[in-house]
Scaffold this motif. Structure first.
Motif, mmCIF file in Angstrom:
data_model
loop_
_atom_site.group_PDB
_atom_site.id
_atom_site.type_symbol
_atom_site.label_atom_id
_atom_site.label_comp_id
_atom_site.label_asym_id
_atom_site.label_seq_id
_atom_site.Cartn_x
_atom_site.Cartn_y
_atom_site.Cartn_z
ATOM 1 N N ILE A 1 -23.978 18.359 21.442
ATOM 2 C CA ILE A 1 -24.642 17.201 22.073
ATOM 3 C C ILE A 1 -25.993 16.875 21.427
ATOM 4 O O ILE A 1 -26.287 15.713 21.163
ATOM 5 N N GLU A 2 -26.806 17.882 21.128
ATOM 6 C CA GLU A 2 -28.134 17.571 20.578
ATOM 7 C C GLU A 2 -28.035 16.974 19.182
ATOM 8 O O GLU A 2 -28.753 16.035 18.838
ATOM 9 N N ALA A 3 -27.135 17.519 18.340
ATOM 10 C CA ALA A 3 -26.954 16.945 16.998
ATOM 11 C C ALA A 3 -26.408 15.518 17.109
ATOM 12 O O ALA A 3 -26.901 14.600 16.444
ATOM 13 N N GLN A 4 -25.401 15.320 17.985
ATOM 14 C CA GLN A 4 -24.868 13.966 18.201
ATOM 15 C C GLN A 4 -25.988 13.013 18.629
ATOM 16 O O GLN A 4 -26.044 11.857 18.184
ATOM 17 N N ALA A 5 -26.879 13.510 19.490
ATOM 18 C CA ALA A 5 -27.960 12.661 20.012
ATOM 19 C C ALA A 5 -28.837 12.126 18.890
ATOM 20 O O ALA A 5 -29.274 10.969 18.932
ATOM 21 N N PHE A 6 -29.104 12.954 17.863
ATOM 22 C CA PHE A 6 -29.969 12.467 16.784
ATOM 23 C C PHE A 6 -29.240 11.506 15.850
ATOM 24 O O PHE A 6 -29.868 10.634 15.237
ATOM 25 N N GLY A 7 -27.919 11.578 15.780
ATOM 26 C CA GLY A 7 -27.149 10.531 15.107
ATOM 27 C C GLY A 7 -27.248 9.221 15.882
ATOM 28 O O GLY A 7 -27.426 8.136 15.319
ATOM 29 N N PHE A 8 -27.146 9.335 17.212
ATOM 30 C CA PHE A 8 -27.253 8.166 18.108
ATOM 31 C C PHE A 8 -28.652 7.546 18.018
ATOM 32 O O PHE A 8 -28.809 6.324 17.923
ATOM 33 N N LEU A 9 -29.690 8.405 18.030
ATOM 34 C CA LEU A 9 -31.068 7.913 17.950
ATOM 35 C C LEU A 9 -31.335 7.233 16.603
ATOM 36 O O LEU A 9 -32.108 6.268 16.532
ATOM 37 N N ALA A 10 -30.674 7.719 15.536
ATOM 38 C CA ALA A 10 -30.832 7.073 14.218
ATOM 39 C C ALA A 10 -30.307 5.644 14.276
ATOM 40 O O ALA A 10 -30.934 4.719 13.756
ATOM 41 N N ALA A 11 -29.157 5.452 14.937
ATOM 42 C CA ALA A 11 -28.601 4.094 15.077
ATOM 43 C C ALA A 11 -29.531 3.224 15.913
ATOM 44 O O ALA A 11 -29.780 2.059 15.587
ATOM 45 N N ARG A 12 -30.088 3.781 16.989
ATOM 46 C CA ARG A 12 -31.026 3.008 17.827
ATOM 47 C C ARG A 12 -32.287 2.650 17.042
ATOM 48 O O ARG A 12 -32.800 1.538 17.120
ATOM 49 N N GLY A 13 -32.797 3.616 16.292
ATOM 50 C CA GLY A 13 -34.001 3.379 15.490
ATOM 51 C C GLY A 13 -33.780 2.270 14.466
ATOM 52 O O GLY A 13 -34.641 1.404 14.266
#
Length: 370
Positions: free
Chosen positions: A332-344
């Motif tokens: 989940i935490e690694a996935q979250a930073f992929g998700f945050l990259a898309a948001r950024g």
């Protein structure tokens, strides 16, 4: 560009210094279309000891971009480890680098002092982007801290995207039980609250190691044989932290001063497990509405005694481990930073007043191109 799906690869190296988690997702930065594979690249003993030294030396950092002495060496080691983790992941999954649109690179936190306006994650994003030939989004926390936020937790926006895919009546709480426990309270699109609730596994793990020479209480089997000291738990919950409203955050060692005294090891394990469960339940009166369902992620989700104690304290709400709703707890935490990259990339907020205490919703992240 708003609804375009991106293939993002998230990288996370946590406070336990065990290694690099890698996870692929398809997302537009608002919802998750699909989960891809995940993998893990452990740190070697040499890398781990280098990172421990870096943590010690980082206490004296004059400014966030300074890398004196061992910190420069540690930064290079972190960068190489992440480049190797990506290369191995791509090879294992028979992919090409071109199939990945962006990498979310958290780096290794060596100093987090939001009250001084300082958060430092080491890792050279420009060198990583060159090594893997993929754009790299990094430095997620700095803008939040510079604006007066705590710079943590950053996973709540991802928890919200996961919870929305379940299509349940709210409110839903995602509780992550790592060294410390934290929650994300989700009620529709607008209501997102996050905070630490108190101890997670840290006190229990330390106790198991001290008394039984075991790293943790596997599946909560040991605590299941003991009897919790409810009076001790009630006294511990009188600490001011537990009645403070969110957002609020803790360090892993904030409760180290609480002593159990002379107890049988099984009773001690039961008491500390009950303390974690009771501290999580203690947040309910501080939330806008009582949650209808709780989803438990992190190492604590595998502790069956912890889950049972949470069910008792949180009824009539439902309590489930993340795996049972199809989430990969470890990724989940690694996935979250992929998700945050898309948001950024899309300029969407990464943090909010009720998650980090920042004055207004903040976007963040910096792009390094190959």
């Amino acid at each position: 560009m708003t609804s375009m799906m991106l293939t993002t690869l998230g990288l996370m190296s946590g406070t336990s210094l065990d290694g690099v988690d890698v996870a692929l997702i398809e997302t537009d930065g608002k919802r998750v279309q699909s989960f891809g594979p995940s993998s893990y690249r452990p740190y070697s003993d040499r890398e781990r000891s280098l990172l421990r030294q870096a943590l010690t030396e980082a206490v004296h950092l004059p400014q966030r971009d300074a890398r004196p002495g061992i910190l420069r060496e540690a930064e290079q080691a972190v960068t190489v480890a992440h480049a190797e983790a990506v290369a191995a992941f791509v090879a294992q999954n028979r992919m090409t680098f071109e199939e990945i649109d962006i990498v979310g690179f958290h780096g290794q936190t060596v100093l987090h002092r939001p009250e001084k306006g300082l958060t430092v994650q080491i890792g050279d994003a420009a060198a990583l982007a060159k090594a893997i030939h993929i754009p790299v989004m990094h430095d997620f926390r700095a803008a939040d801290v510079a604006a007066g936020g705590q710079g943590a937790p950053f996973v709540p926006v991802y928890h919200r995207a996961l919870a929305q895919s379940l299509e349940r009546d709210g409110p839903i709480v995602v509780v992550n039980i790592g060294g410390v426990s934290n929650i994300t309270y989700i009620d529709g699109n607008d209501m997102l609250i996050a905070c630490d609730t108190g101890p997670g596994n840290a006190l229990l793990d330390d106790f198991m190691f001290r008394t039984m020479r075991q790293a943790f209480d596997c599946e909560g089997r040991f605590a299941a044989q003991g009897i919790a000291d409810d009076a001790w738990v009630a006294r511990a919950l009188e600490l001011p932290f537990f009645s403070a409203p969110p957002p609020k955050s803790l360090d892993r060692n904030d409760f180290a001063s609480l002593k159990l005294g002379e107890v049988q090891p099984a009773d001690g394990a039961a008491t500390l497990t009950a303390f974690t469960a009771a501290a999580i339940a203690r947040i309910v009166p501080l939330l806008p509405k009582p949650p209808k369902s709780w989803i438990v992620a992190g190492g604590g989700a595998r502790n069956l005694t912890m889950i049972r104690m949470l069910r008792e304290r949180l009824e009539p709400a439902t309590v489930q481990a993340a795996e049972t709703v199809g989430w990969a707890s470890d990724a989940i935490e690694a996935q979250a930073f992929g998700f945050l990259a898309a948001r950024g990339l899309k300029g969407l907020p990464l943090s909010y007043p009720a998650t980090t205490g920042v004055p207004i919703p903040m976007t963040g992240g910096v792009i390094a191109r190959p």
